[in-house]
Design a protein around this motif. Structure first.
Motif, PDB file in Angstrom:
ATOM      1  N   ALA A 100       4.253  -1.846  -3.889  1.00  0.00           N
ATOM      2  CA  ALA A 100       3.180  -2.646  -4.481  1.00  0.00           C
ATOM      3  C   ALA A 100       3.414  -4.131  -4.225  1.00  0.00           C
ATOM      4  O   ALA A 100       2.478  -4.870  -3.888  1.00  0.00           O
ATOM      5  CB  ALA A 100       3.072  -2.374  -5.988  1.00  0.00           C
ATOM      6  N   GLN A 101       4.670  -4.584  -4.342  1.00  0.00           N
ATOM      7  CA  GLN A 101       4.988  -5.991  -4.070  1.00  0.00           C
ATOM      8  C   GLN A 101       4.717  -6.337  -2.607  1.00  0.00           C
ATOM      9  O   GLN A 101       4.162  -7.398  -2.304  1.00  0.00           O
ATOM     10  CB  GLN A 101       6.450  -6.281  -4.393  1.00  0.00           C
ATOM     11  N   ALA A 102       5.122  -5.462  -1.696  1.00  0.00           N
ATOM     12  CA  ALA A 102       4.901  -5.708  -0.268  1.00  0.00           C
ATOM     13  C   ALA A 102       3.408  -5.761   0.035  1.00  0.00           C
ATOM     14  O   ALA A 102       2.959  -6.601   0.827  1.00  0.00           O
ATOM     15  CB  ALA A 102       5.586  -4.634   0.576  1.00  0.00           C
ATOM     16  N   CYS A 103       2.638  -4.886  -0.590  1.00  0.00           N
ATOM     17  CA  CYS A 103       1.188  -4.895  -0.381  1.00  0.00           C
ATOM     18  C   CYS A 103       0.565  -6.191  -0.893  1.00  0.00           C
ATOM     19  O   CYS A 103      -0.297  -6.771  -0.234  1.00  0.00           O
ATOM     20  CB  CYS A 103       0.544  -3.694  -1.084  1.00  0.00           C
ATOM     21  N   GLU A 116      -4.663  -4.949  -1.125  1.00  0.00           N
ATOM     22  CA  GLU A 116      -5.002  -5.177  -2.534  1.00  0.00           C
ATOM     23  C   GLU A 116      -5.360  -3.866  -3.222  1.00  0.00           C
ATOM     24  O   GLU A 116      -4.923  -3.603  -4.346  1.00  0.00           O
ATOM     25  CB  GLU A 116      -6.161  -6.165  -2.652  1.00  0.00           C
ATOM     26  N   ALA A 117      -6.136  -3.028  -2.549  1.00  0.00           N
ATOM     27  CA  ALA A 117      -6.519  -1.733  -3.125  1.00  0.00           C
ATOM     28  C   ALA A 117      -5.287  -0.842  -3.316  1.00  0.00           C
ATOM     29  O   ALA A 117      -5.171  -0.145  -4.327  1.00  0.00           O
ATOM     30  CB  ALA A 117      -7.538  -1.038  -2.227  1.00  0.00           C
ATOM     31  N   THR A 118      -4.372  -0.888  -2.367  1.00  0.00           N
ATOM     32  CA  THR A 118      -3.157  -0.084  -2.471  1.00  0.00           C
ATOM     33  C   THR A 118      -2.282  -0.579  -3.613  1.00  0.00           C
ATOM     34  O   THR A 118      -1.743   0.218  -4.393  1.00  0.00           O
ATOM     35  CB  THR A 118      -2.379  -0.100  -1.144  1.00  0.00           C
ATOM     36  N   CYS A 119      -2.159  -1.872  -3.733  1.00  0.00           N
ATOM     37  CA  CYS A 119      -1.387  -2.455  -4.836  1.00  0.00           C
ATOM     38  C   CYS A 119      -1.970  -2.025  -6.172  1.00  0.00           C
ATOM     39  O   CYS A 119      -1.239  -1.617  -7.080  1.00  0.00           O
ATOM     40  CB  CYS A 119      -1.355  -3.970  -4.709  1.00  0.00           C
ATOM     41  N   ARG A 120      -3.284  -2.087  -6.304  1.00  0.00           N
ATOM     42  CA  ARG A 120      -3.934  -1.645  -7.549  1.00  0.00           C
ATOM     43  C   ARG A 120      -3.672  -0.164  -7.803  1.00  0.00           C
ATOM     44  O   ARG A 120      -3.391   0.242  -8.935  1.00  0.00           O
ATOM     45  CB  ARG A 120      -5.438  -1.911  -7.498  1.00  0.00           C
ATOM     46  N   ALA A 121      -3.756   0.650  -6.760  1.00  0.00           N
ATOM     47  CA  ALA A 121      -3.532   2.087  -6.921  1.00  0.00           C
ATOM     48  C   ALA A 121      -2.104   2.384  -7.382  1.00  0.00           C
ATOM     49  O   ALA A 121      -1.868   3.335  -8.122  1.00  0.00           O
ATOM     50  CB  ALA A 121      -3.810   2.821  -5.604  1.00  0.00           C
ATOM     51  N   LEU A 122      -1.162   1.554  -6.964  1.00  0.00           N
ATOM     52  CA  LEU A 122       0.233   1.780  -7.319  1.00  0.00           C
ATOM     53  C   LEU A 122       0.602   1.212  -8.684  1.00  0.00           C
ATOM     54  O   LEU A 122       1.569   1.654  -9.296  1.00  0.00           O
ATOM     55  CB  LEU A 122       1.149   1.169  -6.256  1.00  0.00           C
ATOM     56  N   THR A 123      -0.127   0.233  -9.164  1.00  0.00           N
ATOM     57  CA  THR A 123       0.277  -0.435 -10.400  1.00  0.00           C
ATOM     58  C   THR A 123      -0.599  -0.108 -11.606  1.00  0.00           C
ATOM     59  O   THR A 123      -0.185  -0.335 -12.731  1.00  0.00           O
ATOM     60  CB  THR A 123       0.293  -1.967 -10.226  1.00  0.00           C
ATOM     61  N   ALA A 160       6.268  -0.698   6.447  1.00  0.00           N
ATOM     62  CA  ALA A 160       7.552  -0.020   6.217  1.00  0.00           C
ATOM     63  C   ALA A 160       7.690   0.399   4.755  1.00  0.00           C
ATOM     64  O   ALA A 160       8.170   1.500   4.460  1.00  0.00           O
ATOM     65  CB  ALA A 160       8.707  -0.936   6.623  1.00  0.00           C
ATOM     66  N   ALA A 161       7.255  -0.459   3.825  1.00  0.00           N
ATOM     67  CA  ALA A 161       7.323  -0.117   2.399  1.00  0.00           C
ATOM     68  C   ALA A 161       6.423   1.080   2.080  1.00  0.00           C
ATOM     69  O   ALA A 161       6.800   1.961   1.314  1.00  0.00           O
ATOM     70  CB  ALA A 161       6.939  -1.314   1.545  1.00  0.00           C
ATOM     71  N   CYS A 162       5.257   1.116   2.700  1.00  0.00           N
ATOM     72  CA  CYS A 162       4.357   2.262   2.502  1.00  0.00           C
ATOM     73  C   CYS A 162       4.993   3.535   3.046  1.00  0.00           C
ATOM     74  O   CYS A 162       4.942   4.590   2.404  1.00  0.00           O
ATOM     75  CB  CYS A 162       3.014   2.011   3.175  1.00  0.00           C
TER      76      CYS A 162
END
Length: 139
Positions: free
Chosen positions: A37-40, A76-83, A129-131
């Protein structure tokens, strides 16, 4: 009674999170999720900034700008999905992570060919890589 809590994993947790899952494994899973989430979030910030400062004009600059904007939106969407606790299951997270990874790699390639965008390309590669690491943590 508390063992029943882990009998059915919460949305977004890998199916292998059971009552036998060690606390250390669960912490590692959550750390991987947070790192992704941080990397995203960082990639989204860098891509949005980069898209705003690219030289105007030229078809190549416009193509790179569009890739940067798209990458920022997907990150941004991925970060939201993870957090956020949004009820997404593991399958949905896998799709989102794979999409983010792919978009970040494409954006990194586009940035590498554009003068002065090396930092942005590196951020995209780190996010990809984080994903990939988090997908591996899902098992």
């Amino acid at each position: 009674m508390q063992d029943a809590v882990f009998a059915v994993p919460a949305p977004g947790y890998p199916g292998r999170v059971t009552q036998q899952t060690s606390q250390q494994e669960l912490y590692r899973f959550l750390e991987d999720r947070f790192a992704c989430a941080q990397a995203c979030a960082e990639c989204a910030r860098v891509c949005a900034l980069r898209a705003g400062v690219l030289d105007p004009g030229g078809a190549e600059s416009e193509k790179v700008r569009r890739k940067g904007i798209m990458c920022a939106e997907v990150c941004e969407a991925t970060c939201r999905a993870l957090t956020e606790e949004n009820g997404r299951g593991e399958a949905d997270l896998r799709v989102q992570l794979a999409w983010c990874r792919t978009v970040c790699l494409e954006c990194a390639v586009a940035f590498e060919t554009h003068r002065g965008a090396g930092t942005s390309a590196a951020a995209c590669r780190e996010c990809a890589a984080a994903c990939a690491d988090f997908l591996a943590a899902l098992g």
